[in-house]
Write an enzyme that holds these catalytic residues in place. Structure first.
Site, PDB file in Angstrom:
ATOM      1  N   TRP A 155       0.827  -1.219   0.000  1.00  0.00           N
ATOM      2  CA  TRP A 155       0.000   0.000   0.000  1.00  0.00           C
ATOM      3  C   TRP A 155       0.862   1.270   0.000  1.00  0.00           C
ATOM      4  CZ3 TRP A 155      -3.988  -2.535  -1.215  1.00  0.00           C
ATOM      5  CH2 TRP A 155      -4.395  -3.684  -0.526  1.00  0.00           C
ATOM      6  N   ILE A 156       1.951   1.246  -0.755  1.00  0.00           N
ATOM      7  CA  ILE A 156       2.877   2.379  -0.723  1.00  0.00           C
ATOM      8  C   ILE A 156       2.460   3.434  -1.747  1.00  0.00           C
ATOM      9  CG2 ILE A 156       5.271   3.094  -0.923  1.00  0.00           C
ATOM     10  CD1 ILE A 156       4.518   1.188   1.465  1.00  0.00           C
ATOM     11  N   HIS A 340     -28.307  13.893  -4.666  1.00  0.00           N
ATOM     12  CA  HIS A 340     -28.280  13.744  -6.122  1.00  0.00           C
ATOM     13  C   HIS A 340     -29.187  12.621  -6.606  1.00  0.00           C
ATOM     14  CE1 HIS A 340     -24.778  16.394  -6.050  1.00  0.00           C
ATOM     15  NE2 HIS A 340     -24.732  16.370  -7.372  1.00  0.00           N
ATOM     16  N   GLY A 342     -30.472   9.251  -8.099  1.00  0.00           N
ATOM     17  CA  GLY A 342     -29.909   8.364  -9.107  1.00  0.00           C
ATOM     18  C   GLY A 342     -28.753   8.985  -9.855  1.00  0.00           C
ATOM     19  N   GLU A 365      -2.831   6.555   7.561  1.00  0.00           N
ATOM     20  CA  GLU A 365      -2.235   7.350   8.657  1.00  0.00           C
ATOM     21  C   GLU A 365      -2.880   7.025  10.001  1.00  0.00           C
ATOM     22  OE1 GLU A 365       0.487   9.277   8.564  1.00  0.00           O
ATOM     23  OE2 GLU A 365       0.678   8.607   6.496  1.00  0.00           O
TER      24      GLU A 365
END
Length: 384
Positions: A155-156, A340, A342, A365
């Site tokens: 996950w870098i 909003h 649909g 984090e």
């Protein structure tokens, strides 16, 4: 206590908002759909001085304070979190070099990043090490005058586009103290034995590059050690308050972007012969998300002030801001999609993308759960 932004800070906000409107918004959907890194936007961001602006002037940065970085980050994320993260993360790891790096490390790396000629990455997380940083298993051993690194990182951010990584490694496994024995090492991306694989199919922030890194006998010179050997964990802890404040600013930006889009759509969308903004149910939604976004902003500013002034309550404030602003971002994006209807369920409207992007602010984090643990720990004066 009266608090106002300075004229310079207000000008910064307007300049970054203009940049985001002109350069980011028009291409946001394209990069999200294609999961592509916005190289052209990054070049323009470099010209604006938006890449690693917290770096000191002597290394090509602007020397922005934490508050000014929060202002900048909010504007970028209100436009598009994916591209906003690309811009705001170009200098991931620069903090370690600024605080603990040698003069040679700073002079070699930081000017390249601020000029847009290089990108940095901070390599901490691993498949088995996320919230528990002390579970890091990537190992660096000394061999003569070199470090030899083996392991993997997951996950870098900037994983396949970065030119430099600050890598957290276990360097002294025999140490009994669970918080000692880890070091940070600067690794150039073109080193033999380093392979990178882009991670695709992410829920959100798809323009931002994310990758898995593998280290197979990667050799770097001993002078690539960042700071003191064995102090890597404590070095990281020093910067989490600052980076969590930055994620809080990301949440504020997403919440504001969602709230603004919801308001505009409610005023133009008609049902039963009148704008849906005439209905009390919609009015209440609009009031709530705008109020919460404003509350998150001021908590984030308070945390940023604490970063800049080295206030003693910073750790609790940073975790409070990060947890609250990320929750507000998710809720605001959810309500914006609901308003909003649909139309919010397809990417013809930005709120669909903001809805997906918002969730990551509750994860990276330090997860929401970790932030609550930290706040409680600080209140109870429990230490690590």
């Amino acid at each position: 206590m009266e608090f106002r932004l300075t004229d310079e800070q207000r000008q910064l906000r307007e300049e970054v908002r203009r940049f985001a409107d002109e350069e980011i918004r028009p291409v946001a959907t394209e990069h999200d759909v294609e999961e592509s890194y916005p190289h052209e936007v990054m070049e323009k961001a470099a010209e604006m001085g938006l890449l690693a602006p917290h770096v000191p002037v002597e290394y090509g940065g602007v020397g922005y304070s934490a508050l000014e970085n929060a202002i900048l980050t909010e504007e970028l994320f209100a436009a598009d979190p994916g591209i906003g993260l690309c811009v705001s993360s170009a200098g991931f790891g620069a903090e370690a070099l600024m605080e603990f790096g040698t003069d040679e490390q700073k002079e070699r790396v930081l000017p390249e990043v601020t000029a847009g000629d290089a990108v940095m990455g901070s390599a901490i997380s691993e498949p088995q090490a996320g919230s528990d940083v002390t579970a890091v298993a990537t190992r660096a051993r000394k061999d003569g005058d070199e470090w030899v690194i083996n392991g993997s990182k997951m996950w870098i951010t900037n994983g396949t586009v970065a030119d430099y990584f600050v890598v957290v490694c276990e360097t002294d496994p025999e140490v009994d103290d669970r918080y000692a024995g880890y070091s940070q090492i600067l690794v150039e991306a073109d080193r033999d034995g380093l392979t990178r694989e882009k991670i695709t199919g992410k829920l959100g922030i798809r323009a931002s590059d994310t990758a898995e890194l593998r280290f197979d006998d990667v050799r770097v010179p001993e002078e690539n050690l960042v700071g003191q050997r064995g102090m890597g964990f404590l070095q990281l802890m020093q910067f989490f308050d600052e980076t969590r404040t930055a994620v809080a600013a990301q949440g504020v930006g997403i919440a504001r972007g969602a709230a603004e889009r919801a308001l505009a759509y409610a005023e133009e969308r008609e049902q039963f012969g009148r704008p849906i903004s005439d209905f009390q149910a919609i009015k209440h939604k609009l009031a709530e998300i705008h109020t919460n976004a404003e509350a998150a902003r001021w908590l984030t500013y308070r945390s940023a002030w604490a970063v800049d002034n080295e206030a003693g309550e910073l750790t609790a404030l940073a975790s409070m801001a990060k947890e609250f602003a990320s929750r507000v971002a998710v809720d605001a994006a959810d309500e914006a999609v609901q308003i909003h209807g649909g139309a919010g369920f397809v990417n013809d409207h930005d709120v669909e993308r903001l809805y997906r992007d918002a969730k990551i602010t509750q994860i990276y984090e330090g997860t929401t759960e970790i932030q609550k643990n930290i706040v409680a720990r600080e209140l109870l004066d429990e230490g690590f």
